[in-house]
Write a protein that holds these residues in place. Structure first.
Motif, short mmCIF file in Angstrom:
data_model
loop_
_atom_site.label_atom_id
_atom_site.label_comp_id
_atom_site.label_asym_id
_atom_site.label_seq_id
_atom_site.Cartn_x
_atom_site.Cartn_y
_atom_site.Cartn_z
N CYS A 278 80.04 24.94 18.22
CA CYS A 278 80.78 23.68 18.27
C CYS A 278 80.04 22.64 17.43
O CYS A 278 78.85 22.79 17.15
CB CYS A 278 81.00 23.21 19.70
N ALA A 279 80.75 21.61 17.04
CA ALA A 279 80.18 20.59 16.16
C ALA A 279 78.93 19.95 16.77
O ALA A 279 78.01 19.55 16.04
CB ALA A 279 81.22 19.53 15.83
N ASP A 280 78.86 19.88 18.09
CA ASP A 280 77.69 19.29 18.76
C ASP A 280 76.42 20.10 18.55
O ASP A 280 75.32 19.62 18.84
CB ASP A 280 77.94 19.14 20.26
N ASP A 281 76.54 21.33 18.04
CA ASP A 281 75.38 22.18 17.78
C ASP A 281 74.72 21.88 16.44
O ASP A 281 73.69 22.48 16.11
CB ASP A 281 75.77 23.66 17.82
N ALA A 282 75.28 20.98 15.66
CA ALA A 282 74.76 20.70 14.31
C ALA A 282 73.27 20.36 14.28
O ALA A 282 72.56 20.83 13.39
CB ALA A 282 75.59 19.60 13.65
N PRO A 283 72.73 19.58 15.23
CA PRO A 283 71.29 19.30 15.16
C PRO A 283 70.42 20.56 15.25
O PRO A 283 69.38 20.65 14.57
CB PRO A 283 71.05 18.38 16.37
N VAL A 284 70.85 21.55 16.01
CA VAL A 284 70.09 22.80 16.11
C VAL A 284 70.16 23.55 14.79
O VAL A 284 69.16 24.09 14.31
CB VAL A 284 70.61 23.69 17.26
N VAL A 285 71.34 23.59 14.19
CA VAL A 285 71.51 24.27 12.90
C VAL A 285 70.64 23.59 11.84
O VAL A 285 69.92 24.26 11.08
CB VAL A 285 73.00 24.29 12.47
N ILE B 153 70.91 23.20 3.71
CA ILE B 153 71.26 22.48 4.94
C ILE B 153 70.19 21.41 5.14
O ILE B 153 69.11 21.69 5.67
CB ILE B 153 71.30 23.44 6.17
N VAL B 154 70.49 20.21 4.65
CA VAL B 154 69.49 19.14 4.68
C VAL B 154 69.95 17.90 5.44
O VAL B 154 69.22 16.92 5.53
CB VAL B 154 69.05 18.74 3.24
N SER B 155 71.17 17.96 6.00
CA SER B 155 71.69 16.82 6.75
C SER B 155 72.58 17.33 7.88
O SER B 155 72.99 18.50 7.87
CB SER B 155 72.52 15.90 5.84
N LEU B 156 72.89 16.45 8.81
CA LEU B 156 73.82 16.82 9.89
C LEU B 156 75.20 17.17 9.33
O LEU B 156 75.88 18.06 9.83
CB LEU B 156 73.93 15.71 10.92
N LYS B 157 75.59 16.49 8.26
CA LYS B 157 76.87 16.80 7.62
C LYS B 157 76.86 18.24 7.08
O LYS B 157 77.83 18.98 7.24
CB LYS B 157 77.16 15.81 6.49
N ASP B 158 75.75 18.64 6.46
CA ASP B 158 75.62 20.02 5.96
C ASP B 158 75.69 21.01 7.12
O ASP B 158 76.34 22.05 7.02
CB ASP B 158 74.28 20.23 5.24
N ALA B 159 74.99 20.70 8.21
CA ALA B 159 74.97 21.59 9.38
C ALA B 159 76.34 21.71 10.01
O ALA B 159 76.76 22.81 10.39
CB ALA B 159 73.94 21.08 10.40
N THR B 160 77.06 20.60 10.10
CA THR B 160 78.42 20.63 10.62
C THR B 160 79.32 21.46 9.70
O THR B 160 80.15 22.25 10.17
CB THR B 160 78.98 19.20 10.78
N GLY B 161 79.11 21.33 8.41
CA GLY B 161 79.86 22.14 7.44
C GLY B 161 79.55 23.62 7.57
O GLY B 161 80.44 24.46 7.44
N TRP B 162 78.29 23.94 7.86
CA TRP B 162 77.90 25.35 8.06
C TRP B 162 78.65 25.93 9.26
O TRP B 162 79.19 27.03 9.18
CB TRP B 162 76.38 25.45 8.26
#
Length: 163
Positions: free
Chosen positions: A12-19, A36-45
């Motif tokens: 889920c999108a809330d997992d982005a900080p872990v990614v 993957i260098v930002s929360l936006k990148d992690a959310t995109g992943w």
């Protein structure tokens, strides 16, 4: 899906900080299709998995500590497996249990017959995960991968529904 206190669930999108944190580890930095260098990148992943396969967040006692996925599913019942864990979860059997659960799911729910994976030959920890999860070695693909201008051999493993 569950195996002791290790469970697989949808991302889920809330997992982005872990990614984001996971891909900051030096050995993970080049493992994504893009940095993957930002929360936006992690959310995109996380969002990038939609329609390309099945990816599951691996949780340990409710905390996300990794990823297991099946992609490249073809008309022959074959799929490509990948996995990673955050550094603090490594060496504790988390990836092995998650891979066993993913394999059971893929054979039962997706009716797949053959699962394949590959790891660099200079990554013995990944090899141990694969073999402990029942994936048998099938050979070396010479200089298959290139990272930072250097070529790496890859060992291919597979597991059949009948294994």
């Amino acid at each position: 899906m569950t195996g002791s206190d290790i469970e697989l669930r949808e991302w889920c999108a809330d997992d982005a900080p872990v990614v984001l944190r996971a891909f900051q580890a030096p050995d993970m930095a080049s493992q994504a299709s893009w940095p993957i260098v930002s929360l936006k990148d992690a959310t995109g992943w996380i969002a990038s998995w939609a329609g390309v396969g099945h990816a599951f967040a691996v949780t340990l006692s409710g905390r996300v500590v990794g990823n297991v996925a099946v992609t490249g599913i073809d008309g022959h019942g074959n799929g490509w497996v990948s996995y990673w864990t955050v550094p603090e979860a490594r060496g504790r059997g988390v990836a092995v249990v998650a891979m066993i659960e993913l394999t059971r799911w893929a054979f039962r729910e997706r009716d797949l017959y053959r699962l394949e994976l590959g790891h660099r030959t200079n990554n013995p920890a990944s090899c141990r995960v694969a073999t402990k999860a029942g994936f048998r070695p099938e050979g070396i693909e010479r200089q298959k991968l290139r990272y930072d201008g250097r070529r790496y051999d890859v060992e291919r493993h597979a597991r059949l529904a009948t294994d």
